[in-house]
Design a protein around this motif. Structure first.
Motif, PDB file in Angstrom:
ATOM      1  N   ILE A   1       0.967  -1.187  -0.017  1.00 32.39           N
ATOM      2  CA  ILE A   1      -0.093   0.012  -0.079  1.00 32.39           C
ATOM      3  C   ILE A   1       0.859   1.228   0.042  1.00 32.39           C
ATOM      4  O   ILE A   1       2.025   1.136   0.269  1.00 32.39           O
ATOM      5  N   VAL A   2       0.074   2.481  -0.372  1.00 29.65           N
ATOM      6  CA  VAL A   2       1.002   3.443  -0.462  1.00 29.65           C
ATOM      7  C   VAL A   2       0.428   4.615   0.324  1.00 29.65           C
ATOM      8  O   VAL A   2      -0.760   4.506   1.004  1.00 29.65           O
ATOM      9  N   GLY A   3       1.249   5.725   0.855  1.00 31.50           N
ATOM     10  CA  GLY A   3       0.497   6.586   1.549  1.00 31.50           C
ATOM     11  C   GLY A   3       0.517   6.433   2.895  1.00 31.50           C
ATOM     12  O   GLY A   3      -0.080   7.365   3.523  1.00 31.50           O
ATOM     13  N   ALA A   4       1.262   5.569   3.599  1.00 29.58           N
ATOM     14  CA  ALA A   4       1.119   4.914   4.895  1.00 29.58           C
ATOM     15  C   ALA A   4       1.625   6.154   5.870  1.00 29.58           C
ATOM     16  O   ALA A   4       1.054   6.206   6.762  1.00 29.58           O
TER      17      ALA A   4
ATOM     18  N   ASP B   1      11.295   2.013   9.949  1.00 34.69           N
ATOM     19  CA  ASP B   1      11.430   3.509   9.764  1.00 34.69           C
ATOM     20  C   ASP B   1      10.812   4.173   8.633  1.00 34.69           C
ATOM     21  O   ASP B   1      10.708   5.340   8.089  1.00 34.69           O
ATOM     22  N   TYR B   2      10.527   3.249   7.433  1.00 29.21           N
ATOM     23  CA  TYR B   2       9.887   3.539   6.400  1.00 29.21           C
ATOM     24  C   TYR B   2       8.863   2.811   5.653  1.00 29.21           C
ATOM     25  O   TYR B   2       9.143   1.828   5.378  1.00 29.21           O
ATOM     26  N   PHE B   3       7.578   2.987   6.119  1.00 26.09           N
ATOM     27  CA  PHE B   3       6.566   2.355   5.809  1.00 26.09           C
ATOM     28  C   PHE B   3       5.904   2.182   4.458  1.00 26.09           C
ATOM     29  O   PHE B   3       5.004   1.325   4.154  1.00 26.09           O
ATOM     30  N   GLU B   4       6.548   3.217   3.719  1.00 25.32           N
ATOM     31  CA  GLU B   4       5.909   3.058   2.306  1.00 25.32           C
ATOM     32  C   GLU B   4       6.251   2.109   1.485  1.00 25.32           C
ATOM     33  O   GLU B   4       7.339   1.300   1.533  1.00 25.32           O
ATOM     34  N   ASN B   5       5.152   1.365   1.164  1.00 21.87           N
ATOM     35  CA  ASN B   5       5.297   0.065   0.370  1.00 21.87           C
ATOM     36  C   ASN B   5       5.838  -1.046   1.221  1.00 21.87           C
ATOM     37  O   ASN B   5       6.542  -2.036   0.590  1.00 21.87           O
ATOM     38  N   ALA B   6       5.870  -0.853   2.435  1.00 22.43           N
ATOM     39  CA  ALA B   6       6.257  -2.058   3.172  1.00 22.43           C
ATOM     40  C   ALA B   6       5.209  -2.815   3.982  1.00 22.43           C
ATOM     41  O   ALA B   6       5.382  -3.678   4.692  1.00 22.43           O
ATOM     42  N   ILE B   7       4.104  -2.229   4.036  1.00 23.40           N
ATOM     43  CA  ILE B   7       2.641  -2.850   4.640  1.00 23.40           C
ATOM     44  C   ILE B   7       2.198  -3.789   3.365  1.00 23.40           C
ATOM     45  O   ILE B   7       1.583  -3.006   2.483  1.00 23.40           O
ATOM     46  N   ILE B   8       2.179  -4.805   3.663  1.00 26.67           N
ATOM     47  CA  ILE B   8       1.469  -5.735   2.585  1.00 26.67           C
ATOM     48  C   ILE B   8       0.318  -6.348   2.787  1.00 26.67           C
ATOM     49  O   ILE B   8       0.134  -6.848   4.214  1.00 26.67           O
ATOM     50  N   VAL B   9      -0.754  -6.180   1.979  1.00 26.37           N
ATOM     51  CA  VAL B   9      -1.932  -6.848   2.300  1.00 26.37           C
ATOM     52  C   VAL B   9      -2.142  -7.897   1.420  1.00 26.37           C
ATOM     53  O   VAL B   9      -1.848  -7.982   0.027  1.00 26.37           O
ATOM     54  N   ARG B  10      -3.133  -8.822   1.672  1.00 22.63           N
ATOM     55  CA  ARG B  10      -3.497  -9.743   0.653  1.00 22.63           C
ATOM     56  C   ARG B  10      -5.158  -9.513   0.216  1.00 22.63           C
ATOM     57  O   ARG B  10      -5.946  -9.339   0.865  1.00 22.63           O
ATOM     58  N   LEU B  11      -5.245  -9.733  -1.059  1.00 23.05           N
ATOM     59  CA  LEU B  11      -6.692  -9.383  -1.714  1.00 23.05           C
ATOM     60  C   LEU B  11      -7.123 -10.657  -2.220  1.00 23.05           C
ATOM     61  O   LEU B  11      -6.474 -11.317  -3.011  1.00 23.05           O
ATOM     62  N   LYS B  12      -8.395 -10.843  -2.132  1.00 22.97           N
ATOM     63  CA  LYS B  12      -9.126 -12.066  -2.781  1.00 22.97           C
ATOM     64  C   LYS B  12     -10.273 -11.494  -3.328  1.00 22.97           C
ATOM     65  O   LYS B  12     -11.195 -10.938  -2.766  1.00 22.97           O
ATOM     66  N   PHE B  13     -10.742 -11.958  -4.344  1.00 23.13           N
ATOM     67  CA  PHE B  13     -11.950 -11.862  -4.995  1.00 23.13           C
ATOM     68  C   PHE B  13     -12.242 -12.551  -6.372  1.00 23.13           C
ATOM     69  O   PHE B  13     -11.419 -13.305  -6.804  1.00 23.13           O
TER      70      PHE B  13
END
Length: 338
Positions: free
Chosen positions: A211-214, A326-338
């Motif tokens: 995700i971005v903008g964290a 210290d740098y969370f941009e693009n470091a929070i990873i989510v799983r999507l299912k649909f």
């Protein structure tokens, strides 16, 4: 003379999976797929430690499924094992695990990090990547800050991949071609992915994205507070049972609920897709309330929204947080299912 056979074993808390590789009399390495070697067979082979690519301590949170012990089994009487083949066998286990867990972004990250190790084994690589290649390509170019400029040129040129290729997008695109069915003369790269994610009504999608903008949203602040409290608690219980103290911390992250949803009312971007996660500070107080953690990158979100305009809520979960706290941009990873 019979072909040499090698096994890459991946042991997690849930299972032990093995994959076989063979080497012909002429020295060509090939992938033989999943295997079930006996304990007796493995006991008669050399066992070396495989590379997991990541060190768990780099990460604020890693799912248990990625905490693996990777071992490579080599014939005792092996002769003239090429250094490049040896390096490939030691590093391919992490990639096989990422593919097995459908961690599409990690697949791309591994390719990028180990590009020189994998460069001389393109045919094997394409075969291993094939099950997750479309989603890995999507996560890599539309799910973070890597950008799609390079891929747009690759897509326009529509050239076949060659052995020795090290560009991540080029390799993933080659592995994904059969599924994506590209037609550069008729549609854009975005159009290709929109068509792919529309599916045929029966296909299910399951992949990971950053995700971005964290840094601009409040959820990140709760991590710092949680880390201070959990660090103190872990230290307090460390002497009694360090494994239990660490496991409890992971269980809290695993329990966090995630909501990924469309924001067609967003005045800045009608295709915006936002990400909300249970606030850690609230959890520590015995309550649960979500706060905004960020967004899917706008280009990736637009593709998903155009592909499924009537889908407003995506089944989702927190997959990992890493590797630089210290740098969370693009470091929070989510799983999507649909």
């Amino acid at each position: 003379m019979a072909n040499d056979i090698f096994y890459v074993s991946i042991k997690t808390s849930k299972a032990v999976n093995a994959y076989a590789f063979t080497r012909s009399e002429t020295g060509i390495l090939d992938y033989a797929g999943a295997a079930t070697p006996s304990a007796n067979e493995l006991s008669r082979m050399q066992c070396v430690e495989g590379s997991a690519y990541f060190t768990p301590s780099w990460y604020t949170y890693l799912p248990e499924a990625l905490l693996a012990e990777i071992s490579v089994y080599i014939p005792v009487d092996i002769k003239n094992l090429d250094a490049n083949q040896y390096s490939f066998l030691l590093h391919v286990g992490a990639l096989l695990l990422a593919v097995e867990m459908r961690d599409s972004l990690l697949v791309a990250e591994l390719l990028h990090r180990r590009s020189m190790v994998f460069a001389n084994f393109t045919p094997i690589l394409l075969h291993i990547l094939k099950p997750v290649a479309p989603e890995s390509l999507f996560a890599w170019i539309y799910g973070g800050f890597h950008g799609d400029g390079n891929f747009l040129q690759i897509y326009a040129n529509d050239a076949p991949v060659s052995t020795g290729e090290t560009d991540t997008a080029t390799i993933l695109y080659a592995a994904a071609r059969e599924a994506l069915k590209p037609e550069p003369s008729k549609e854009t790269a975005e159009g290709m992915f929109i068509r792919y994610f529309k599916g045929d009504g029966n296909r299910k999608f399951n992949f990971t994205m950053g995700i971005v903008g964290a840094a601009n949203h409040p959820w990140v602040d709760s991590i710092e507070k949680f880390e201070k409290i959990s660090g103190a608690a872990t230290g307090f219980h460390f002497a009694d049972d360090p494994e239990k103290a660490g496991k409890k911390r992971s269980e809290i992250f695993e329990s966090l609920k995630v909501k990924v949803q469309a924001e067609p009312y967003n005045p800045h971007d009608h295709n915006a897709v936002s990400v909300f996660i249970d606030d850690l500070e609230s959890v520590l107080k015995g309550a649960r309330s979500k706060c905004k953690a960020g967004y899917l990158r706008s280009t990736g979100a637009a593709i998903l929204r155009h592909a499924r305009p009537n889908l407003y809520s995506y089944e989702s979960s927190l997959w990992r947080i890493g590797g630089n706290p210290d740098y969370f941009e693009n470091a929070i990873i989510v799983r999507l299912k649909f």
